[in-house]
Design an enzyme around this catalytic site. Structure first.
Site, mmCIF file in Angstrom:
data_model
loop_
_atom_site.group_PDB
_atom_site.id
_atom_site.type_symbol
_atom_site.label_atom_id
_atom_site.label_comp_id
_atom_site.label_asym_id
_atom_site.label_seq_id
_atom_site.Cartn_x
_atom_site.Cartn_y
_atom_site.Cartn_z
ATOM 1 N N ASN A 116 0.207 4.713 110.386
ATOM 2 C CA ASN A 116 -0.606 5.456 109.439
ATOM 3 C C ASN A 116 -2.046 4.981 109.582
ATOM 4 O OD1 ASN A 116 0.999 7.351 107.841
ATOM 5 N ND2 ASN A 116 2.218 5.522 107.370
ATOM 6 N N SER A 169 -15.454 2.639 109.247
ATOM 7 C CA SER A 169 -16.756 2.610 109.926
ATOM 8 C C SER A 169 -17.321 1.200 109.779
ATOM 9 C CB SER A 169 -17.678 3.663 109.332
ATOM 10 O OG SER A 169 -18.621 3.103 108.466
ATOM 11 N N SER A 170 -17.613 0.521 110.792
ATOM 12 C CA SER A 170 -17.120 0.304 112.163
ATOM 13 C C SER A 170 -17.602 -1.042 112.642
ATOM 14 C CB SER A 170 -17.634 1.351 113.161
ATOM 15 O OG SER A 170 -17.439 2.663 112.741
ATOM 16 N N GLU A 219 -18.493 5.119 118.471
ATOM 17 C CA GLU A 219 -17.532 6.070 119.039
ATOM 18 C C GLU A 219 -18.271 7.367 119.385
ATOM 19 O OE1 GLU A 219 -16.951 4.601 115.953
ATOM 20 O OE2 GLU A 219 -17.290 6.184 114.478
#
Lengths: 159, 159, 159
Positions: free
Chosen positions: A41, A46-47, A104
């Site tokens: 799950n 962020s990050s 990302e």
């Protein structure tokens, strides 16, 4: 003020994958499976790599677990299109004491383009934070869409 | 390698609701209330029923709790439009040992369409994972937009 | 039925910030730094102040922590554009026993517009829940885009 005893992940691992599906969500789900994270799950974060957080090339997490992950992805239903995603981690010179940074990226492009993009984003972010970069780790996937395709790249934060 | 003592939810419950609001976010918030999850801090997850996780038709979770939920929703400001959302859970034949799969869907369509869609997505996902399906549980909501409407369908993972 | 011993945050704090970046994600990351939350792993939640949860103007959370946050943001690459974001918290008259409500908003507008918008959303939500409002707390940021700009406003739930 009492210090907050919060959850700080101990390990990070890079994951990436690609797949086709009959719908956008099943293509995404299949890409998660391809990245070996299809049985978790996943919660988007962020990050940040916490100070002292250790890179692990492998991980063993029980199925159904809540797992935190910084990730990028793209799902595309245009046959013939090239899609790619990438994540990069900027590891600080003083990584035992300083946070690292995750970036990302995903787009309709080949994966070397996504890789260069995330790496330059890590450099920008670390520079903005006035941190020296010891190393940049990254991973990426590229896929040519047949019917409905998805690519996924992420950094698992766990342990 | 030391095993990660992660959080694995023990129970899952299906929830769904619909509502109007004066803004998109208040319509969404009202739909959460209608689904009896309006007093939680909902964290979106993707989208696994852990092995041995038990279905509960009811739940009692304290207000303000952080609660994990796989969900689909749609908010629409076109009066007269029909919107619907649905979630489905594929329960494995060997559900004590194997994960189940959650799929969600929402669109401008009647709820039987959303239901068929999520159920077929569950079948596709379970087939891809080479798992036999013991049962598919699902729930859905449908709403005709008056001013700004929202529907929400989710699977709470808790306990 | 056994009661679920879930995680309920003890404190909430308002945060807001704005920044420029070379890409959309680095602009967002820089806005998080500007809001003093750039070193956390932020998990988006929707959007409740638990009963008895206490407002703290300051917070001290270890870098790399998983932190729950209800937030609004906007990223814009149109030079000259004004962007703003705001969050507001409706505190119930009976805040020791009743939940409060968080609303967030962001748009291409000045911050007083975003502030009025979130405050009216809080009023709508609290009215819908038949709760009297003791107080509305809020914060906001406004930014004129130079190249790629981002604003971020959030409510941290922690402790």
């Amino acid at each position: 003020m009492k210090h907050f005893s919060s959850y700080i992940p101990k390990y990070f691992s890079l994951v990436t994958g690609k797949a086709e599906g009959n719908t956008k969500l099943t293509a995404f789900d299949n890409a998660l499976l391809s990245a070996n994270v299809g049985d978790y799950n996943i919660v988007k974060v962020s990050s940040i790599i916490p100070p002292g957080c250790v890179f692990m090339s492998d991980y063993k997490i029980e199925p159904g677990s809540i797992v935190y992950c910084a990730y990028g992805f793209i799902i595309c239903n245009l046959p013939g299109e090239i899609i790619s995603s990438a994540v990069a981690v900027g590891v600080s010179n003083d990584y035992e004491l300083e946070s690292g940074l995750i970036m990302e990226y995903s787009s309709k492009c080949i994966k070397t383009v996504s890789e260069e993009k995330v790496k330059s984003m890590v450099v920008e972010g670390m520079t903005y934070r006035k941190k020296d970069i010891k190393d940049i780790l990254f991973t990426s996937s590229e896929h040519e869409v047949k019917k409905i395709g998805a690519v996924f790249s992420g950094v698992l934060l766990w342990g």
